[in-house]
Design an enzyme around this catalytic site. Structure first.
Site, short mmCIF file in Angstrom:
data_model
loop_
_atom_site.label_atom_id
_atom_site.label_comp_id
_atom_site.label_asym_id
_atom_site.label_seq_id
_atom_site.Cartn_x
_atom_site.Cartn_y
_atom_site.Cartn_z
N HIS A 166 9.93 20.78 27.23
CA HIS A 166 9.32 20.16 26.03
C HIS A 166 10.13 18.93 25.61
O HIS A 166 9.57 17.83 25.44
CB HIS A 166 9.27 21.20 24.90
CG HIS A 166 8.60 20.71 23.66
ND1 HIS A 166 7.34 21.11 23.26
CD2 HIS A 166 9.03 19.86 22.68
CE1 HIS A 166 7.03 20.52 22.12
NE2 HIS A 166 8.05 19.76 21.75
N GLU A 167 11.45 19.11 25.47
CA GLU A 167 12.31 17.99 25.03
C GLU A 167 12.38 16.90 26.10
O GLU A 167 12.45 15.71 25.78
CB GLU A 167 13.71 18.49 24.67
CG GLU A 167 13.77 19.52 23.54
CD GLU A 167 13.03 19.11 22.28
OE1 GLU A 167 12.97 17.89 21.99
OE2 GLU A 167 12.49 19.98 21.59
N HIS A 170 9.44 14.59 25.65
CA HIS A 170 9.70 13.60 24.58
C HIS A 170 10.62 12.48 25.09
O HIS A 170 10.34 11.29 24.92
CB HIS A 170 10.42 14.27 23.40
CG HIS A 170 9.56 15.16 22.56
ND1 HIS A 170 8.31 14.83 22.13
CD2 HIS A 170 9.82 16.40 22.05
CE1 HIS A 170 7.82 15.81 21.39
NE2 HIS A 170 8.72 16.79 21.33
N ASP A 242 5.51 18.77 15.85
CA ASP A 242 5.09 17.51 16.49
C ASP A 242 3.67 17.14 16.07
O ASP A 242 3.38 15.98 15.75
CB ASP A 242 5.14 17.63 18.01
CG ASP A 242 6.54 17.87 18.54
OD1 ASP A 242 7.50 17.51 17.82
OD2 ASP A 242 6.68 18.39 19.65
#
Length: 261
Positions: A166-167, A170, A242
């Site tokens: 997930h990170e 980003h 988010d």
């Protein structure tokens, strides 16, 4: 208070958080008779009783000028308004006297900066240091802005992997897109309510938001959810913050800034 002022002329009377007694009348629980409205009426009468030769200047401060009673703002009362904006990089540098932190704290108020230094001092004391260094300031800044580290949180390997992808989503999109802000830090150590964080910091104070910048930030914000889906063929609830952030930004772009077709 006004009696004391008259005994000590010339003097300044400063009332902080004036909205506590200065809100528009007619909205109280007791109709026109609640204590707050009586206090406001007394304040208005006192201010009318001052002549310009009395040598008494009354100053008040509030974060909510929009809720003040119109009678307070009439000529002869609080008839001059001065807006105190958040400090720019020079102001923050003057508050902190630490240039690196001034650069890394866009949008911080004086109170947040005071809190940051207090947190840094506590961190230094806990580790037995005699002075605050950049490491403590950096950790304190992250804590004030993004929440306290929760290293004790027991995360399964699967949760760690999911958070890492997930990170990474980003971070990758932040680096690839042209109008995003420089990547500052990526971590899967939980902070505040989030299991991981991708932090970016603007090079300078954001005085004006641009459409291309905002579109790229929305893309970067949604990239965590997309990375999760690409890798695991499933979705988690980890993108809740988010989605909220991206929705809020899109709503501002359409409803306030006229950036839609």
């Amino acid at each position: 208070m006004f009696e004391q002022a008259r005994k000590n002329v010339p003097c300044l009377v400063f009332i902080d958080e004036i909205d506590a007694v200065g809100r528009s009348r007619g909205h109280g629980l007791g109709g026109g008779n609640d204590e707050r409205e009586q206090t406001l009426n007394a304040l208005l009468v006192e201010m009318d009783g001052f002549d310009t030769t009395d040598g008494i200047i009354i100053i008040a401060a509030t974060n909510r000028p929009d809720v003040l009673d119109p009678a307070l703002l009439r000529p002869g009362r609080f008839d001059r308004q001065i807006t105190v904006n958040l400090p720019d990089v020079r102001g923050r540098e003057a508050i902190l006297k630490v240039h690196a932190i001034a650069r890394g704290t866009p949008g911080y108020s004086g109170a947040e900066l005071a809190n940051l230094l207090n947190e840094a001092a506590l961190l230094a004391a806990r580790t037995g240091k005699k002075a605050v260094g950049l490491a403590e300031l950096e950790e304190a800044r992250d804590k004030v802005r993004w929440g306290r580290e929760r290293r004790s949180l027991a995360m399964s390997e699967e949760d760690k992997k999911c958070t890492a992808w997930h990170e990474a989503g980003h971070a990758l999109v932040n680096v690839v897109l042209k109008h995003t802000h420089p990547l500052h830090k990526v971590t899967i150590i939980p902070r505040g309510q989030s299991l991981g964080s991708t932090m970016y910091l603007p090079k300078e104070d954001l005085l004006n938001r641009k459409r291309k910048e905002l579109l790229d930030i929305i893309a970067m914000t949604m990239a965590g959810r997309i990375a999760e889906e690409l890798v695991s063929d499933d979705l988690s609830s980890g993108a809740a913050g988010d989605i909220q952030q991206a929705t809020q930004m899109a709503r501002l772009m359409v409803m306030q800034w006229g950036m839609s077709d």
